[in-house]
Design a protein around this motif. Sequence first.
Motif, PDB file in Angstrom:
ATOM      1  N   ILE A   1       0.836  -1.200   0.000  1.00 43.90           N
ATOM      2  CA  ILE A   1       0.000   0.000   0.000  1.00 43.90           C
ATOM      3  C   ILE A   1       0.875   1.256   0.000  1.00 43.90           C
ATOM      4  CG2 ILE A   1      -1.602   1.349   1.408  1.00 43.90           C
ATOM      5  CD1 ILE A   1      -2.899  -1.289   2.228  1.00 43.90           C
ATOM      6  N   THR A   2       1.972   1.219   0.776  1.00 43.33           N
ATOM      7  CA  THR A   2       2.867   2.371   0.822  1.00 43.33           C
ATOM      8  C   THR A   2       3.449   2.663  -0.555  1.00 43.33           C
ATOM      9  OG1 THR A   2       3.460   1.841   3.105  1.00 43.33           O
ATOM     10  CG2 THR A   2       4.936   3.318   1.900  1.00 43.33           C
ATOM     11  N   ALA A   3       3.773   1.608  -1.285  1.00 47.28           N
ATOM     12  CA  ALA A   3       4.338   1.780  -2.616  1.00 47.28           C
ATOM     13  C   ALA A   3       3.326   2.353  -3.604  1.00 47.28           C
ATOM     14  CB  ALA A   3       4.865   0.436  -3.134  1.00 47.28           C
ATOM     15  N   ARG A   4       2.036   2.202  -3.302  1.00 46.75           N
ATOM     16  CA  ARG A   4       0.984   2.691  -4.208  1.00 46.75           C
ATOM     17  C   ARG A   4       0.371   3.986  -3.695  1.00 46.75           C
ATOM     18  NH1 ARG A   4      -1.240  -1.358  -7.423  1.00 46.75           N
ATOM     19  NH2 ARG A   4      -2.452   0.351  -8.316  1.00 46.75           N
ATOM     20  N   GLN A   5       1.066   4.705  -2.828  1.00 45.02           N
ATOM     21  CA  GLN A   5       0.518   5.921  -2.230  1.00 45.02           C
ATOM     22  C   GLN A   5       0.079   6.937  -3.279  1.00 45.02           C
ATOM     23  OE1 GLN A   5       2.880   7.709   0.901  1.00 45.02           O
ATOM     24  NE2 GLN A   5       2.159   9.761   0.392  1.00 45.02           N
ATOM     25  N   SER A   6       0.900   7.139  -4.293  1.00 42.76           N
ATOM     26  CA  SER A   6       0.552   8.133  -5.319  1.00 42.76           C
ATOM     27  C   SER A   6      -0.712   7.735  -6.065  1.00 42.76           C
ATOM     28  CB  SER A   6       1.717   8.305  -6.306  1.00 42.76           C
ATOM     29  OG  SER A   6       2.013   7.072  -6.956  1.00 42.76           O
ATOM     30  N   ASP A   7      -0.896   6.432  -6.296  1.00 41.97           N
ATOM     31  CA  ASP A   7      -2.110   5.961  -6.974  1.00 41.97           C
ATOM     32  C   ASP A   7      -3.346   6.192  -6.099  1.00 41.97           C
ATOM     33  OD1 ASP A   7      -0.680   5.066  -9.169  1.00 41.97           O
ATOM     34  OD2 ASP A   7      -0.416   3.048  -8.354  1.00 41.97           O
ATOM     35  N   ILE A   8      -3.202   5.956  -4.795  1.00 40.94           N
ATOM     36  CA  ILE A   8      -4.317   6.162  -3.873  1.00 40.94           C
ATOM     37  C   ILE A   8      -4.717   7.637  -3.843  1.00 40.94           C
ATOM     38  CG2 ILE A   8      -5.018   6.084  -1.454  1.00 40.94           C
ATOM     39  CD1 ILE A   8      -3.238   3.631  -1.107  1.00 40.94           C
ATOM     40  N   VAL A   9      -3.714   8.516  -3.759  1.00 37.85           N
ATOM     41  CA  VAL A   9      -3.993   9.955  -3.728  1.00 37.85           C
ATOM     42  C   VAL A   9      -4.668  10.394  -5.022  1.00 37.85           C
ATOM     43  CG1 VAL A   9      -2.944  12.245  -3.667  1.00 37.85           C
ATOM     44  CG2 VAL A   9      -2.138  10.466  -2.113  1.00 37.85           C
ATOM     45  N   ARG A  10      -4.163   9.896  -6.153  1.00 45.01           N
ATOM     46  CA  ARG A  10      -4.731  10.279  -7.449  1.00 45.01           C
ATOM     47  C   ARG A  10      -6.180   9.819  -7.569  1.00 45.01           C
ATOM     48  NH1 ARG A  10      -5.358   7.411 -11.886  1.00 45.01           N
ATOM     49  NH2 ARG A  10      -4.027   5.750 -11.054  1.00 45.01           N
ATOM     50  N   LEU A  11      -6.447   8.556  -7.238  1.00 41.47           N
ATOM     51  CA  LEU A  11      -7.806   8.027  -7.328  1.00 41.47           C
ATOM     52  C   LEU A  11      -8.760   8.754  -6.379  1.00 41.47           C
ATOM     53  CD1 LEU A  11      -7.175   4.164  -7.541  1.00 41.47           C
ATOM     54  CD2 LEU A  11      -8.150   5.626  -9.324  1.00 41.47           C
ATOM     55  N   ALA A  12      -8.298   8.991  -5.152  1.00 44.07           N
ATOM     56  CA  ALA A  12      -9.146   9.675  -4.178  1.00 44.07           C
ATOM     57  C   ALA A  12      -9.468  11.095  -4.629  1.00 44.07           C
ATOM     58  CB  ALA A  12      -8.450   9.695  -2.816  1.00 44.07           C
ATOM     59  N   SER A  13      -8.495  11.785  -5.209  1.00 44.29           N
ATOM     60  CA  SER A  13      -8.713  13.159  -5.676  1.00 44.29           C
ATOM     61  C   SER A  13      -9.726  13.196  -6.815  1.00 44.29           C
ATOM     62  CB  SER A  13      -7.391  13.777  -6.132  1.00 44.29           C
ATOM     63  OG  SER A  13      -6.463  13.837  -5.068  1.00 44.29           O
ATOM     64  N   ILE A  14      -9.588  12.258  -7.743  1.00 41.43           N
ATOM     65  CA  ILE A  14     -10.509  12.217  -8.884  1.00 41.43           C
ATOM     66  C   ILE A  14     -11.925  11.926  -8.408  1.00 41.43           C
ATOM     67  CG2 ILE A  14     -11.136  10.912 -10.955  1.00 41.43           C
ATOM     68  CD1 ILE A  14      -8.136  10.501 -11.453  1.00 41.43           C
ATOM     69  N   ARG A  15     -12.071  10.965  -7.515  1.00 37.89           N
ATOM     70  CA  ARG A  15     -13.406  10.605  -7.026  1.00 37.89           C
ATOM     71  C   ARG A  15     -14.007  11.720  -6.184  1.00 37.89           C
ATOM     72  NH1 ARG A  15     -13.342   4.195  -5.336  1.00 37.89           N
ATOM     73  NH2 ARG A  15     -13.097   3.372  -7.454  1.00 37.89           N
ATOM     74  N   ALA A  16     -13.202  12.369  -5.373  1.00 41.11           N
ATOM     75  CA  ALA A  16     -13.720  13.454  -4.538  1.00 41.11           C
ATOM     76  C   ALA A  16     -14.212  14.614  -5.387  1.00 41.11           C
ATOM     77  CB  ALA A  16     -12.640  13.929  -3.569  1.00 41.11           C
ATOM     78  N   ALA A  17     -13.533  14.874  -6.503  1.00 41.34           N
ATOM     79  CA  ALA A  17     -13.904  15.998  -7.362  1.00 41.34           C
ATOM     80  C   ALA A  17     -15.053  15.666  -8.304  1.00 41.34           C
ATOM     81  CB  ALA A  17     -12.692  16.445  -8.175  1.00 41.34           C
ATOM     82  N   SER A  18     -15.386  14.387  -8.443  1.00 41.22           N
ATOM     83  CA  SER A  18     -16.348  13.976  -9.470  1.00 41.22           C
ATOM     84  C   SER A  18     -17.742  14.541  -9.270  1.00 41.22           C
ATOM     85  CB  SER A  18     -16.420  12.446  -9.536  1.00 41.22           C
ATOM     86  OG  SER A  18     -16.921  11.913  -8.313  1.00 41.22           O
ATOM     87  N   LEU A  19     -18.166  14.781  -8.029  1.00 41.12           N
ATOM     88  CA  LEU A  19     -19.508  15.302  -7.779  1.00 41.12           C
ATOM     89  C   LEU A  19     -19.528  16.808  -7.535  1.00 41.12           C
ATOM     90  CD1 LEU A  19     -21.182  12.599  -5.473  1.00 41.12           C
ATOM     91  CD2 LEU A  19     -21.042  12.701  -7.959  1.00 41.12           C
ATOM     92  N   LEU A  20     -18.372  17.414  -7.409  1.00 48.01           N
ATOM     93  CA  LEU A  20     -18.332  18.851  -7.136  1.00 48.01           C
ATOM     94  C   LEU A  20     -18.687  19.661  -8.380  1.00 48.01           C
ATOM     95  CD1 LEU A  20     -15.095  19.372  -5.006  1.00 48.01           C
ATOM     96  CD2 LEU A  20     -17.449  19.816  -4.270  1.00 48.01           C
TER      97      LEU A  20
END
Length: 270
Positions: free
Chosen positions: A1-20
């Motif tokens: 999971i630590t190695a995929r931190q950038s992927d987690i941040v990217r996915l979370a940012s995209i999903r958080a912005a999707s309804l705004l």
Amino acid sequence: ITARQSDIVRLASIRAASLLPGDRPVSVRLDVFLSFGLAGLGDHIVLKGENGREAIVIDLSRAIGDSEGEPLDSRISRIARVIAGEAFREAWSEYRKGDPAWQHPDPQLGQLDVLLRAVAEAGPVALYSVDENFFPLSVWLKDPMRRSVEDLNRRADRFAEAAENLERRMDLMAEVKRSEFMGRVAGQDGAYLVDGIVQTAGLPALRQALQAGPRAFFEAYDRAAASNKNLAPLSKSIREHLEGGPAHPVAKHAASKAYAGADANAGQSE
């Protein structure tokens, strides 16, 4: 999971912005901590740091506990979705603070404003807590969705009936403003409406409705329900307020008297 931190941040940012709504930028920062064995039954908790910034602590054993056998990408997606839900909640709150449509009562909604506003505010946030396997909700959760919308309709009817009863109206408003109402009732009702709009009219239509305020949100769902028979319709009292508000009983009586007087005068002229 630590190695995929950038992927987690990217996915979370995209999903958080999707309804705004996309009419103006909103920037928030959310600190994330991973843990095991949090107290309670939830998969995460939200804390406020000394700097005033919110932080989310995720219990990995619960967030991905039932994903055994799934590929790593799927587990990463689950974690990102938990983060996205809290990031959206904070960003959505910041967005509404700068929007007059969300900060001031809508005269057209009258006594229903506080109820419809609560549902429109909580619905998008609650959508993030629904298991992705249940989308579209109007298909896989059809009966619970219909019951939820029917409960909303009955609650709106009670608000409408209390128009001339100040004490009753204050009791209803106090109930809506309780934190448990926002989480357990308004959120659930609103999530169904959000999904109904998205499934029928698309994500851009939802974002446009959220940009325009609570009344536009309910108008968007009303249009969706009119074209999608899987969606439970809104009550007459809600639709009347969306269309301009029901005539006040006194006003209706005065209008009838004026009309009758006009007819009498017309008869005398003849």
